[in-house]
Write a protein that holds these residues in place. Structure first.
Motif, PDB file in Angstrom:
ATOM      1  N   ILE A   1       0.857  -1.178   0.000  1.00  0.00           N
ATOM      2  CA  ILE A   1       0.000   0.000   0.000  1.00  0.00           C
ATOM      3  C   ILE A   1       0.896   1.232   0.000  1.00  0.00           C
ATOM      4  O   ILE A   1       2.023   1.191   0.473  1.00  0.00           O
ATOM      5  N   LYS A   2       0.377   2.302  -0.533  1.00  0.00           N
ATOM      6  CA  LYS A   2       1.115   3.541  -0.558  1.00  0.00           C
ATOM      7  C   LYS A   2       1.233   4.061   0.875  1.00  0.00           C
ATOM      8  O   LYS A   2       0.272   4.011   1.643  1.00  0.00           O
ATOM      9  N   SER A   3       2.390   4.558   1.237  1.00  0.00           N
ATOM     10  CA  SER A   3       2.607   5.092   2.571  1.00  0.00           C
ATOM     11  C   SER A   3       1.700   6.289   2.806  1.00  0.00           C
ATOM     12  O   SER A   3       1.496   7.123   1.923  1.00  0.00           O
ATOM     13  N   SER A   4       1.166   6.380   4.005  1.00  0.00           N
ATOM     14  CA  SER A   4       0.341   7.536   4.356  1.00  0.00           C
ATOM     15  C   SER A   4       1.191   8.639   4.981  1.00  0.00           C
ATOM     16  O   SER A   4       0.668   9.673   5.379  1.00  0.00           O
ATOM     17  N   ARG A   5       2.492   8.408   5.074  1.00  0.00           N
ATOM     18  CA  ARG A   5       3.386   9.430   5.609  1.00  0.00           C
ATOM     19  C   ARG A   5       3.544  10.557   4.602  1.00  0.00           C
ATOM     20  O   ARG A   5       3.625  10.327   3.409  1.00  0.00           O
ATOM     21  N   LEU A   6       3.621  11.755   5.113  1.00  0.00           N
ATOM     22  CA  LEU A   6       3.790  12.922   4.273  1.00  0.00           C
ATOM     23  C   LEU A   6       5.255  13.010   3.863  1.00  0.00           C
ATOM     24  O   LEU A   6       6.127  13.156   4.725  1.00  0.00           O
TER      25      LEU A   6
END
Length: 148
Positions: free
Chosen positions: A11-16
């Motif tokens: 999954i794509k990281s949710s970190r900015l």
């Protein structure tokens, strides 16, 4: 096309990207067990019944502030679910001799673009999560409870 790691979907990281997670802010965290196995308890009649390991997770999270007395943090709401953990943590301004402890940038100042270099990390969100996960794992091993 979805990229894969070790032949599994990621999954794509949710970190900015480029954000300094040692800066003051309110952070919502979620930590899941491997394959979402319900190691932390069960749901019965709409209530969570924590397992022995679920109680360890709860206990170790409550120790977070006590362990990090030098950090300006506040533990807000949290919940231990059968296969994951949610929490809200407030990180206030922390002055480490006027410098950000991990990157040498004056506290509260961001650079554009922020250069997130690997290296020793302390007094930031990552170090809090790393310490919490390590404590839960250590206690689970002492209790002979295997989980991932």
């Amino acid at each position: 096309m979805v990229s894969r790691f070790q032949n599994r979907y990621r999954i794509k990281s949710s970190r900015l990207p480029g954000y300094n997670y040692s800066l003051p802010g309110i952070y919502f965290i979620t930590i899941c067990t491997r394959k979402r196995n319900p190691y932390f308890g069960t749901c019965q009649n709409g209530e969570i019944i924590l397992s022995e390991l679920g109680l360890v997770v709860q206990d170790e999270w409550l120790k977070t502030h006590e362990i990090r007395k030098t950090m300006n943090i506040f533990l807000d709401k949290f919940v231990v679910m059968p296969d994951h953990f949610h929490a809200i943590i407030h990180i206030g301004k922390n002055d480490f001799n006027g410098r950000d402890a991990t990157h040498g940038v004056p506290a509260g100042i961001t650079t554009t673009p922020y250069n997130n270099k690997p290296g020793p990390q302390s007094n930031n969100l990552a170090s809090i999560i790393r310490g919490f996960k390590s404590a839960v794992t250590t206690r689970s091993k002492m209790m002979h409870i295997e989980f991932a």
